[in-house]
Scaffold this motif. Structure first.
Motif, PDB file in Angstrom:
ATOM      1  N   ASN A 184       0.825  -1.189   0.000  1.00 54.64           N
ATOM      2  CA  ASN A 184       0.000   0.000   0.000  1.00 54.64           C
ATOM      3  C   ASN A 184       0.870   1.253   0.000  1.00 54.64           C
ATOM      4  N   PHE A 185       2.094   1.103   0.478  1.00 55.47           N
ATOM      5  CA  PHE A 185       2.994   2.241   0.655  1.00 55.47           C
ATOM      6  C   PHE A 185       3.310   2.936  -0.665  1.00 55.47           C
ATOM      7  N   VAL A 186       3.309   4.261  -0.646  1.00 52.85           N
ATOM      8  CA  VAL A 186       3.664   5.055  -1.813  1.00 52.85           C
ATOM      9  C   VAL A 186       5.032   5.676  -1.588  1.00 52.85           C
ATOM     10  N   SER A 187       5.942   5.432  -2.515  1.00 56.37           N
ATOM     11  CA  SER A 187       7.275   6.030  -2.431  1.00 56.37           C
ATOM     12  C   SER A 187       7.736   6.332  -3.842  1.00 56.37           C
ATOM     13  N   THR A 188       8.967   6.802  -3.964  1.00 59.99           N
ATOM     14  CA  THR A 188       9.488   7.098  -5.302  1.00 59.99           C
ATOM     15  C   THR A 188       9.607   5.844  -6.140  1.00 59.99           C
ATOM     16  N   SER A 189       9.720   4.684  -5.485  1.00 63.13           N
ATOM     17  CA  SER A 189       9.881   3.439  -6.242  1.00 63.13           C
ATOM     18  C   SER A 189       8.548   2.756  -6.531  1.00 63.13           C
ATOM     19  N   THR A 190       7.611   2.816  -5.595  1.00 67.77           N
ATOM     20  CA  THR A 190       6.342   2.104  -5.800  1.00 67.77           C
ATOM     21  C   THR A 190       5.267   2.980  -6.421  1.00 67.77           C
ATOM     22  N   GLY A 191       5.312   4.297  -6.164  1.00 68.84           N
ATOM     23  CA  GLY A 191       4.309   5.176  -6.736  1.00 68.84           C
ATOM     24  C   GLY A 191       2.902   4.860  -6.254  1.00 68.84           C
ATOM     25  N   ASN A 192       1.932   5.600  -6.769  1.00 69.54           N
ATOM     26  CA  ASN A 192       0.530   5.347  -6.442  1.00 69.54           C
ATOM     27  C   ASN A 192      -0.124   4.656  -7.627  1.00 69.54           C
ATOM     28  N   PHE A 193       0.440   3.504  -7.998  1.00 71.99           N
ATOM     29  CA  PHE A 193      -0.090   2.816  -9.167  1.00 71.99           C
ATOM     30  C   PHE A 193      -0.128   1.307  -8.951  1.00 71.99           C
ATOM     31  N   ALA A 194      -0.827   0.628  -9.849  1.00 69.44           N
ATOM     32  CA  ALA A 194      -1.045  -0.814  -9.719  1.00 69.44           C
ATOM     33  C   ALA A 194       0.276  -1.568  -9.740  1.00 69.44           C
ATOM     34  N   GLU A 195       0.436  -2.480  -8.794  1.00 68.36           N
ATOM     35  CA  GLU A 195       1.644  -3.302  -8.768  1.00 68.36           C
ATOM     36  C   GLU A 195       1.376  -4.578  -7.976  1.00 68.36           C
ATOM     37  N   MET A 196       2.147  -5.590  -8.308  1.00 66.43           N
ATOM     38  CA  MET A 196       2.095  -6.873  -7.609  1.00 66.43           C
ATOM     39  C   MET A 196       3.517  -7.393  -7.530  1.00 66.43           C
ATOM     40  N   GLY A 197       3.936  -7.882  -6.368  1.00 63.75           N
ATOM     41  CA  GLY A 197       5.318  -8.295  -6.215  1.00 63.75           C
ATOM     42  C   GLY A 197       5.473  -9.717  -5.709  1.00 63.75           C
ATOM     43  N   VAL A 198       6.651 -10.286  -5.959  1.00 65.42           N
ATOM     44  CA  VAL A 198       7.056 -11.557  -5.366  1.00 65.42           C
ATOM     45  C   VAL A 198       8.106 -11.236  -4.313  1.00 65.42           C
ATOM     46  N   TYR A 199       7.913 -11.770  -3.116  1.00 66.69           N
ATOM     47  CA  TYR A 199       8.896 -11.579  -2.054  1.00 66.69           C
ATOM     48  C   TYR A 199       9.516 -12.942  -1.780  1.00 66.69           C
ATOM     49  N   ALA A 200      10.770 -13.117  -2.178  1.00 66.64           N
ATOM     50  CA  ALA A 200      11.445 -14.402  -2.033  1.00 66.64           C
ATOM     51  C   ALA A 200      12.844 -14.165  -1.487  1.00 66.64           C
ATOM     52  N   THR A 201      13.099 -14.663  -0.277  1.00 69.52           N
ATOM     53  CA  THR A 201      14.423 -14.502   0.305  1.00 69.52           C
ATOM     54  C   THR A 201      15.040 -15.861   0.619  1.00 69.52           C
ATOM     55  N   ALA A 202      16.345 -15.910   0.574  1.00 65.64           N
ATOM     56  CA  ALA A 202      17.059 -17.124   0.945  1.00 65.64           C
ATOM     57  C   ALA A 202      17.073 -17.250   2.467  1.00 65.64           C
ATOM     58  N   ALA A 203      17.435 -18.421   2.958  1.00 66.93           N
ATOM     59  CA  ALA A 203      17.417 -18.690   4.391  1.00 66.93           C
ATOM     60  C   ALA A 203      18.317 -17.740   5.172  1.00 66.93           C
ATOM     61  N   ASN A 204      17.734 -17.096   6.189  1.00 61.73           N
ATOM     62  CA  ASN A 204      18.468 -16.301   7.155  1.00 61.73           C
ATOM     63  C   ASN A 204      19.144 -15.066   6.572  1.00 61.73           C
ATOM     64  N   VAL A 205      18.725 -14.643   5.397  1.00 62.79           N
ATOM     65  CA  VAL A 205      19.287 -13.437   4.799  1.00 62.79           C
ATOM     66  C   VAL A 205      18.156 -12.621   4.182  1.00 62.79           C
ATOM     67  N   SER A 206      18.450 -11.395   3.815  1.00 61.64           N
ATOM     68  CA  SER A 206      17.428 -10.532   3.219  1.00 61.64           C
ATOM     69  C   SER A 206      17.551 -10.434   1.706  1.00 61.64           C
ATOM     70  N   THR A 207      18.570 -11.072   1.133  1.00 64.77           N
ATOM     71  CA  THR A 207      18.724 -11.044  -0.322  1.00 64.77           C
ATOM     72  C   THR A 207      17.798 -12.058  -0.978  1.00 64.77           C
ATOM     73  N   GLY A 208      17.489 -11.823  -2.226  1.00 58.42           N
ATOM     74  CA  GLY A 208      16.554 -12.687  -2.925  1.00 58.42           C
ATOM     75  C   GLY A 208      17.195 -13.927  -3.506  1.00 58.42           C
ATOM     76  N   TRP A 209      16.351 -14.793  -4.019  1.00 56.99           N
ATOM     77  CA  TRP A 209      16.821 -16.016  -4.656  1.00 56.99           C
ATOM     78  C   TRP A 209      17.754 -15.679  -5.816  1.00 56.99           C
ATOM     79  N   ALA A 210      18.767 -16.489  -5.951  1.00 55.02           N
ATOM     80  CA  ALA A 210      19.736 -16.353  -7.061  1.00 55.02           C
ATOM     81  C   ALA A 210      20.351 -14.956  -7.112  1.00 55.02           C
ATOM     82  N   GLY A 211      20.470 -14.328  -5.944  1.00 54.43           N
ATOM     83  CA  GLY A 211      21.128 -13.033  -5.888  1.00 54.43           C
ATOM     84  C   GLY A 211      20.267 -11.861  -6.303  1.00 54.43           C
ATOM     85  N   ALA A 212      19.019 -12.108  -6.662  1.00 52.23           N
ATOM     86  CA  ALA A 212      18.141 -11.023  -7.056  1.00 52.23           C
ATOM     87  C   ALA A 212      17.700 -10.251  -5.816  1.00 52.23           C
ATOM     88  N   THR A 213      17.103  -9.082  -6.009  1.00 49.34           N
ATOM     89  CA  THR A 213      16.561  -8.355  -4.876  1.00 49.34           C
ATOM     90  C   THR A 213      15.414  -9.155  -4.271  1.00 49.34           C
TER      91      THR A 213
END
Length: 300
Positions: A157-186
């Motif tokens: 729901n948050f509006v920022s310079t990156s998310t804006g006030n527009f339609a979006e859907m995200g995947v949140y995928a993190t590796a075990a015990n870290v905040s980085t994403g799968w395969a080094g992605a965000t």
């Protein structure tokens, strides 16, 4: 009434004739494990579930504990006042390959001051009680983060310079015990449409293959993560060990203290197959056609 004759081993693709396709409720039937239309109940009244499975397998999905759910014209929502949302727990377990899909929206007005996240899809294995989850669970969506990472769809729901006030859907995928994403992605990767408001109805599909990664398809674009075998396999092993099952709805991620408002009109699962982008596009086109009259609004 029609009759379909299948000859095992026969291949007539070279003839160039149209392919005969099996459909359930207008959607491709092959590998369809469950289909929920959220079309039962009296509009405006409390909705006690379950989400009735229209696939023919009888895999109804009961309402998760502590849910606030009301029948709406479009499907089911959690009312006009922000709370911890609602969710349904399907009996379909997490497997090494699957595709989930749905039509949902965020009903909480976008704000730069209030940061909330709801989860249209998640696995009960990422909740504190995998076999009996509750939307009041303070670790909803991230209970196994330390040992197995996390994997979910989420909508901010948050509006920022990156998310804006527009339609979006995200995947949140993190590796075990870290905040980085799968395969080094965000950790969070999303699809967006700056021409449409955050509260838009969105048709989405998410395919998962433990040996490859995931693909989110919706709003006319895709987020694809490949080479995630190690992270995906660790997450899958956790889900298998605790009996993780697919969850749909509009529950708050981490039981967000700011709470959420959301709505779901349709959801389903294809088990044993990670659909390609082309196949997901066909599926989503059929989903939009099926729901257009009921929703009475554009579906992105």
């Amino acid at each position: 009434m029609s009759l379909k004759i299948v000859i095992p081993g026969a291949d007539f693709s070279g003839l160039g004739n149209p392919k005969v396709e099996s459909l359930i409720e207008g959607l491709p039937a092959d590998n369809l494990a469950a289909l929920y239309l959220f079309d039962t109940g009296v509009e405006g009244a409390a909705w006690a579930g379950p989400a009735v499975d229209k696939s023919g397998f009888g895999r109804d999905a009961p309402l998760v504990a502590a849910s606030t759910a009301l029948k709406s014209a479009g499907g089911v929502n959690n009312g006009a006042v922000a709370n911890e949302g609602f969710a349904v727990l399907t009996p379909v377990g997490i497997s090494s390959k699957f595709t989930v899909f749905g039509v949902s929206r965020n009903n909480l007005p976008a704000s730069a001051a209030v940061s909330t996240t709801l989860m249209p899809w998640s696995s009960s294995g990422d909740w504190a009680a995998p076999l009996a989850p509750s939307v009041s669970d303070g670790t909803a969506g991230a209970a196994a983060q330390a040992t197995a990472g996390r994997f979910q769809l989420n909508q901010q729901n948050f509006v920022s310079t990156s998310t804006g006030n527009f339609a979006e859907m995200g995947v949140y995928a993190t590796a075990a015990n870290v905040s980085t994403g799968w395969a080094g992605a965000t950790a969070r990767q999303d699809v967006r449409n700056a021409a449409a408001a955050k509260g838009s109805w969105i048709a989405w599909a998410l395919s998962f293959d433990a040996a490859v990664g995931y693909t989110l398809r919706g709003i006319g674009s895709s987020v694809i993560v490949t080479g995630a075998a190690a992270d995906a396999a660790i997450w899958l092993a956790r889900q298998t060990s605790v009996g993780g099952r697919h969850i749909f709805g509009a529950p708050a991620y981490l039981s967000d203290p700011d709470n959420v408002r959301g709505e779901m009109a349709l959801a389903g699962i294809y088990d044993g197959v990670a659909k390609s982008v082309a196949d997901m596009d066909v599926l989503l086109a059929r989903v939009k056609t099926k729901l257009a009259a009921r929703i009475g609004a554009t579906i992105l």
